[in-house]
Enzyme design. Structure first.
Site, PDB file in Angstrom:
ATOM      1  N   GLU A   1       1.069  -0.993   0.238  1.00 46.40           N
ATOM      2  CA  GLU A   1       0.216  -0.084   0.011  1.00 46.40           C
ATOM      3  C   GLU A   1       0.724   1.426   0.600  1.00 46.40           C
ATOM      4  OE1 GLU A   1      -2.490  -0.007   3.829  1.00 46.40           O
ATOM      5  OE2 GLU A   1      -3.545  -1.670   3.465  1.00 46.40           O
TER       6      GLU A   1
ATOM      7  N   CYS B   1      -3.465   1.742   7.926  1.00 50.79           N
ATOM      8  CA  CYS B   1      -1.944   1.221   7.260  1.00 50.79           C
ATOM      9  C   CYS B   1      -2.407  -0.414   7.206  1.00 50.79           C
ATOM     10  CB  CYS B   1      -1.009   1.818   7.284  1.00 50.79           C
ATOM     11  SG  CYS B   1       0.411   1.230   6.260  1.00 50.79           S
TER      12      CYS B   1
END
Ligand code: SF4
Length: 408
Positions: A91, A393
């Site tokens: 990511e 996250c």
């Protein structure tokens, strides 16, 4: 495995071209295609002779990240889920107009990048470490996160503006020639071997979006030390990413020896410590790394960094309800911050599926901030809603991996 072209510095490229009997200005031309024009194909590099392009194709890879998913609105925090060439997922998070998180007046576009696939450090609150560590990212995989976001932005901009501004050679503005690099105007014998397309002026170089980097995505950055530092040199170089060193922040969970090593590096990057607890008892509960490098050792390493670099440190402090948000944590946190002249970024926890931790109430968050400010510690509280995506996250990757596993 062939080396990827985006893992090489300008000097390394020049040396390679020299060894091939090519003029060194070819390195500048190639770098412009990679970082300013962000092309994804050797054949797009039309001012390089075809034979050189063929040789580059044979000896190097030119990997790009494939966008699998994107979350978030265009004008707010956006999370990108990328697929790497080996199908691993990582990511990156783009946070626009983030006010003063790392001591800047205004961080216009901050990109948070990953440095590992998964993470071995197992912080109890974190989605990135839930499935363990898979591998370190290579230099080019760290660099390409920035370039891929720029490329995505180029496409977004091309939807907004006229076709005349499209990147990549499909459309060419009338006055594009004035944007050509100096080296492009030189004619050599080899230019005879160029494609006819290369004699058409290239369109203007697209503007850059990302001007701040935070290395706090998936993974412990300092556990992938050498590739990270090389990637940052590439991203900092004017011929590369062009991002000022002082606009780059490395965040670590507390790897004391690597902090000392970083203090010796010439690159003037900022350092953030993911503290999340101001006592060993609290940090031991949340972060296994603290058992290896307890607070006393971490703080001494930070003092060494401060002494060598003279730069302000930042403490990242996730506020987790009932764990580290009590006012009893404020005094030890303030003492550490004062000792290291650190600024404290308070980040209300964003719950992660499968983990028991909760976000404190707004009142508890504000009380914690006020207690720090009362002790004259510079502190910010992340209140913006968009940052929730960043705070969580690792979740998008986990969710996607679990969905993929369920569908096979
Ligand atoms: S917080 Fe950072 S170091 Fe800790 S598990 Fe998550 S990614 Fe790893």
């Amino acid at each position: 495995m062939p080396t990827d072209i985006k893992s090489l510095t300008q000097e390394e490229l020049q040396a390679q071209f020299q060894a091939w009997g090519q003029p060194t200005y070819r390195a500048a031309q190639l770098l412009e295609w990679l970082y300013a024009r962000r092309v994804v194909d050797w054949d797009a590099m039309t001012n390089l002779p075809r034979a050189l392009r063929d040789r580059l194709r044979t000896e190097f890879t030119l990997h790009t990240l494939a966008l699998v998913r994107k979350q978030g609105a265009t004008d707010a925090t956006q999370k990108f889920l990328w697929r790497l060439p080996d199908h691993a997922l990582i990511e990156s998070v783009l946070i626009p107009a983030n006010p003063a998180l790392y001591g800047e007046p205004s961080d216009r576009h901050t990109l948070c990048v990953s440095t590992q696939v998964g993470c071995a450090y197992g912080c109890e609150f974190c989605a990135s470490g839930l499935d363990g560590w898979k591998r370190n990212l290579g230099v080019e995989e760290i660099v390409e996160q920035v370039v891929a976001v720029e490329r995505w932005n180029d496409r977004e901009q091309s939807k907004v503006h006229s076709p005349q501004s499209i990147v990549g050679g499909e459309a060419i503005t009338q006055d594009a020639a004035r944007y050509l690099p100096e080296s492009r105007t030189q004619t050599t014998d080899e230019d005879e071997a160029l494609d006819p397309a290369s004699r058409i002026p290239h369109p203007a170089t697209p503007p850059r979006l990302v001007n701040n980097l935070v290395i706090m995505g998936m993974g412990e950055p300092l556990a992938n030390y050498d590739p990270l530092l090389k990637a940052l040199r590439l991203l900092n170089a004017p011929w590369g990413g062009g991002i000022g060193a002082r606009k780059i922040t490395i965040s670590t969970s507390g790897l004391a020896p690597q902090i000392r090593k970083l203090a010796e590096e010439p690159l003037q990057v900022r350092l953030a410590i993911s503290l999340h607890g101001a006592t060993d008892a609290t940090r031991n509960r949340l972060m296994p790394v603290n058992r290896k490098y307890p607070l006393s050792e971490l703080i001494r390493a930070c003092e060494c960094y401060l002494e060598k670099k003279g730069r302000m440190l930042t403490f990242e402090y996730l506020l987790i309800a009932g764990v580290n948000d009590g006012l009893a944590q404020v005094e030890p946190l303030a003492a550490l911050a004062r000792r290291l002249k650190a600024k404290v970024n308070l980040i209300p926890y964003n719950p992660v599926d499968g983990l028991p931790w909760q976000r404190p109430t707004d009142a508890a968050q504000e009380a914690f901030l006020a207690a720090l400010e009362k002790r004259k510690v510079p502190a910010t509280l992340r209140r913006e809603k968009g940052s929730d995506i960043a705070a969580a996250c690792g979740q998008l990757r986990l969710k996607t991996e679990h969905e993929l596993a369920a569908s096979t």
